[in-house]
Motif scaffolding. Structure first.
Motif, PDB file in Angstrom:
ATOM      1  N   ALA A  96       0.830  -1.207   0.000  1.00  0.00           N
ATOM      2  CA  ALA A  96       0.000   0.000   0.000  1.00  0.00           C
ATOM      3  C   ALA A  96       0.862   1.255   0.000  1.00  0.00           C
ATOM      4  N   LEU A  97       1.968   1.235   0.753  1.00  0.00           N
ATOM      5  CA  LEU A  97       2.851   2.399   0.788  1.00  0.00           C
ATOM      6  C   LEU A  97       3.553   2.601  -0.552  1.00  0.00           C
ATOM      7  N   VAL A  98       3.971   1.518  -1.188  1.00  0.00           N
ATOM      8  CA  VAL A  98       4.602   1.632  -2.508  1.00  0.00           C
ATOM      9  C   VAL A  98       3.606   2.214  -3.503  1.00  0.00           C
ATOM     10  N   ASP A  99       2.382   1.732  -3.451  1.00  0.00           N
ATOM     11  CA  ASP A  99       1.345   2.242  -4.346  1.00  0.00           C
ATOM     12  C   ASP A  99       1.047   3.711  -4.067  1.00  0.00           C
ATOM     13  N   GLN A 100       0.972   4.062  -2.790  1.00  0.00           N
ATOM     14  CA  GLN A 100       0.683   5.444  -2.387  1.00  0.00           C
ATOM     15  C   GLN A 100       1.787   6.401  -2.831  1.00  0.00           C
ATOM     16  N   MET A 101       3.039   5.980  -2.720  1.00  0.00           N
ATOM     17  CA  MET A 101       4.170   6.846  -3.025  1.00  0.00           C
ATOM     18  C   MET A 101       4.558   6.823  -4.504  1.00  0.00           C
ATOM     19  N   GLY A 102       4.096   5.807  -5.240  1.00  0.00           N
ATOM     20  CA  GLY A 102       4.415   5.743  -6.654  1.00  0.00           C
ATOM     21  C   GLY A 102       5.792   5.182  -6.954  1.00  0.00           C
ATOM     22  N   HIS A 103       6.466   4.657  -5.947  1.00  0.00           N
ATOM     23  CA  HIS A 103       7.785   4.034  -6.097  1.00  0.00           C
ATOM     24  C   HIS A 103       8.117   3.376  -4.762  1.00  0.00           C
ATOM     25  N   VAL A 104       9.256   2.711  -4.684  1.00  0.00           N
ATOM     26  CA  VAL A 104       9.671   2.107  -3.412  1.00  0.00           C
ATOM     27  C   VAL A 104      10.344   3.186  -2.573  1.00  0.00           C
ATOM     28  N   PRO A 105       9.709   3.613  -1.475  1.00  0.00           N
ATOM     29  CA  PRO A 105      10.290   4.669  -0.641  1.00  0.00           C
ATOM     30  C   PRO A 105      11.379   4.121   0.275  1.00  0.00           C
TER      31      PRO A 105
END
Length: 397
Positions: free
Chosen positions: A193-202
């Motif tokens: 979900a975080l990867v999807d939210q940020m648009g990349h691997v944070p």
């Protein structure tokens, strides 16, 4: 060598709602430099300034960054324009990626694309800092983290998302970096979900408890020509965030750390290097680099260091170092931001960051306004930008 400019020479100041662009316009306009405020939104405060000679509407870089590049190139091609002052990540990204094209027309006082990529990519930046002997928080890609036992923050790997950094983006695409997420100890977040939210691997970093500082500098081909420092006294949000009350300071260890990383990158142009001074150890740990003019630029100007003036001098052939009279202890307020800070105290909560009391916050604001009546936007000799900024806030522009 002195600067060589004429009264017809102009600077393009990319303008937004933050105070930096307004203060570049004011600084150079007061010195007789022709200022062209270029913005992708109506009603930016810099355009309302009495020192703005011309305003130009730009496309929105987040709609089409190639069209944005073309509009800036069209301005650069004007014979009178000597340089461009970047204040946002899309500005410096375009100017750096297409540096050769801009160099045909103006002085390019910003890093090349390779250097900018090291500053924008916080993984590469950590590597450069370690090479330079600069302390950094423990940093991992989100997908590599196995131990969630400590306090963590998740934030964008890149200061700005564009095709050079994210494979799925086309050359015309640009996305603002996501917001920081605070993760409680032993709380395992939803990675997908975080990867999807940020648009990349944070990235994930340890949370460093302490005060935020920055060192700001102007470099000329790898050599610092002037530098200052700032302490964040209040941020847009009560844990931190963009600075809304800031104080000029003079700390040798901070200066050494900031210049070390910029030296390692062989920097060119303006930059602000952010650190946290760890409360437990006093160590300055690197946070990020803002590779362009920084929002709290007015603090430096109030403290006696007029970065826009030195930037203009470099654009016109001057060489440093410059030696202004610097006044540590000078502080400045971004009044709209102070209200946002108060709203944060009233309404928001953040993991493992104690919320200050409303009374303590209001008292601190009132005291600092009386002791340090310096402002980022409000000016008696140029009041319209403050009116414009207030209207923008009221109208939600």
């Amino acid at each position: 060598m002195g600067a060589h400019s004429t009264s017809d020479d102009a600077i393009v100041v990319v303008s937004n709602q933050a105070p930096a662009s307004l203060n570049i316009v004011r600084s150079l306009g007061r010195r007789g430099v022709r200022t062209i405020a270029a913005a992708n939104r109506e009603g930016t405060p810099a355009i309302a300034s009495r020192y703005c000679d011309e305003s130009v509407r730009l496309p929105d870089p987040f709609d089409d960054i190639v069209a944005y590049r073309d509009a800036l190139l069209e301005l650069a091609e004007r014979p009178a324009v000597r340089t461009i002052a970047p204040v946002r990540e899309p500005d410096v990204y375009v100017l750096s990626k297409y540096r050769d094209e801009f160099a045909e027309h103006v002085s390019t006082l910003w890093p090349d694309a390779e250097t900018l990529a090291q500053a924008h990519d916080r993984v590469a930046l950590v590597d450069a800092a370690e090479t330079a002997g600069v302390a950094v928080p423990d940093t991992e890609l989100l997908t590599d983290v196995e131990d969630w036992s400590g306090r963590r923050i998740v934030k964008a790997r890149y200061g700005f998302l564009a095709d050079r950094y994210v494979e799925d983006l086309g050359p015309e695409n640009a996305i603002e970096a996501g917001t920081t997420e605070y993760i409680e100890p032993d709380e395992r977040p939803d990675v997908d979900a975080l990867v999807d939210q940020m648009g990349h691997v944070p990235i994930v970093q340890e949370y460093v408890d302490g005060t935020e500082y920055t060192i700001r500098a102007l470099y000329d081909e790898g050599e610092p020509v002037v530098s200052t420092q700032k302490a964040l006294r209040r941020g847009m949000k009560y844990p931190r965030g963009p600075s809304v009350y800031h104080e000029a300071v003079d700390i040798p260890a901070l200066e050494r750390a900031g210049l070390a990383i910029l030296d390692e990158l062989d920097w060119h142009g303006p930059a602000s290097v952010g650190f946290i001074r760890e409360k437990a150890t006093g160590t300055f740990k690197l946070l990020e680099i803002n590779p362009r003019f920084w929002a709290s630029l007015p603090c430096d100007i109030h403290a006696g260091v007029d970065y826009p003036h030195y930037y203009w001098q470099l654009a016109n052939g001057a060489t440093g170092p410059f030696d202004p009279t610097y006044h540590p202890g000078t502080a400045s307020h971004f009044l709209r931001g102070e209200l946002v800070h108060l709203h944060s105290v009233l309404t928001e909560e953040y993991a493992f960051v104690p919320r200050p009391s409303v009374g303590e916050t209001v008292s601190g604001m009132a005291g600092s306004l009386l002791e340090q009546p310096n402002f980022d936007v409000f000016s008696l000799d140029d009041p319209r930008p403050f009116v414009r900024d207030t209207l923008n806030t009221v109208l939600g522009l």
